[in-house]
Design an enzyme around this catalytic site. Structure first.
Site, PDB file in Angstrom:
ATOM      1  N   VAL A  65      -2.562  36.185  12.968  1.00 32.23           N
ATOM      2  CA  VAL A  65      -1.390  37.045  13.113  1.00 32.23           C
ATOM      3  C   VAL A  65      -1.597  38.020  14.263  1.00 32.23           C
ATOM      4  O   VAL A  65      -2.707  38.503  14.494  1.00 32.23           O
ATOM      5  CB  VAL A  65      -1.172  37.852  11.808  1.00 32.23           C
ATOM      6  CG1 VAL A  65       0.012  38.780  11.921  1.00 32.23           C
ATOM      7  CG2 VAL A  65      -1.026  36.927  10.618  1.00 32.23           C
ATOM      8  N   CYS A  66      -0.494  38.321  14.964  1.00 32.67           N
ATOM      9  CA  CYS A  66      -0.471  39.408  15.948  1.00 32.67           C
ATOM     10  C   CYS A  66       0.893  40.080  15.833  1.00 32.67           C
ATOM     11  O   CYS A  66       1.594  39.889  14.837  1.00 32.67           O
ATOM     12  CB  CYS A  66      -0.742  38.893  17.359  1.00 32.67           C
ATOM     13  SG  CYS A  66       0.571  37.863  18.038  1.00 32.67           S
ATOM     14  N   ALA A  67       1.294  40.839  16.820  1.00 34.45           N
ATOM     15  CA  ALA A  67       2.571  41.551  16.740  1.00 34.45           C
ATOM     16  C   ALA A  67       3.778  40.619  16.860  1.00 34.45           C
ATOM     17  O   ALA A  67       4.746  40.749  16.113  1.00 34.45           O
ATOM     18  CB  ALA A  67       2.643  42.639  17.806  1.00 34.45           C
TER      19      ALA A  67
END
Length: 182
Positions: A65-67
């Site tokens: 996950v990231c932004a």
């Protein structure tokens, strides 16, 4: 078993208890809010953590996950190149919150850290304004500083990389370390 390269928010929410969530944002961004039980392994520190990630992937599928999905896509590709299967969360934490799912914000974490994109905008904008002011007040050559920032931002947009974000990620407030839990 083939691991999908991307998982949507709905499927991720349903399978959250069976996934190992790895957040590749900076520790500062991570402290500002992350998926429940996520582990923070910043993108620039994936390589030294490959043995831990390989072991974690053996226990449960990895969801990276990231932004917004850009850094997690890069991480999924890098992990795959090293034989570590992982999927990315489509749309990242932005899509997660847009779907109405909460982010975990640990108690005692202090003020929420600014997202890296916001830090880059502040640094770039401040440098451009400084270059213009110094160009007007001190020496006209300082305007070149503003031009260099503009060129760097254009290069960042074209290549999908950001040198300023890489530099800002090295600041102490963005480098709080988080180890994988077992």
């Amino acid at each position: 078993m083939t691991v999908p390269r991307a998982i949507g928010v709905g499927e991720a929410r349903q399978r959250l208890d069976e996934l190992t969530v790895v957040d590749v944002r900076t520790p500062g961004e991570f402290a500002g809010g992350h998926l429940p039980d996520a582990l923070n392994v910043p993108l620039d520190r994936l390589a030294p953590r490959l043995p831990e990630l390989r072991e974690a992937a053996g226990r449960a599928p990895l969801l990276v996950v990231c932004a917004s999905g850009g850094r997690s896509g890069e991480a999924v590709g890098g992990l795959a190149a090293h034989g570590v299967p992982a999927s990315g969360l489509t749309g990242g934490t932005r899509a997660w919150t847009a779907a109405g799912h909460p982010l975990h914000r640990p108690a005692g974490a202090g003020r929420a850290a600014w997202a890296m994109e916001r830090q880059v905008r502040l640094a770039a904008g401040g440098t451009v304004v400084s270059g213009v002011l110094l160009g007007l007040l001190a020496h006209p050559a300082f305007v070149l500083l503003s031009g260099a920032i503009g060129a760097g931002l254009a290069f960042s947009a074209v290549t999908g990389t950001c040198g300023m974000a890489a530099l800002l990620a090295r600041l102490p407030h963005n480098r709080r370390d988080a180890r994988l839990r077992t």
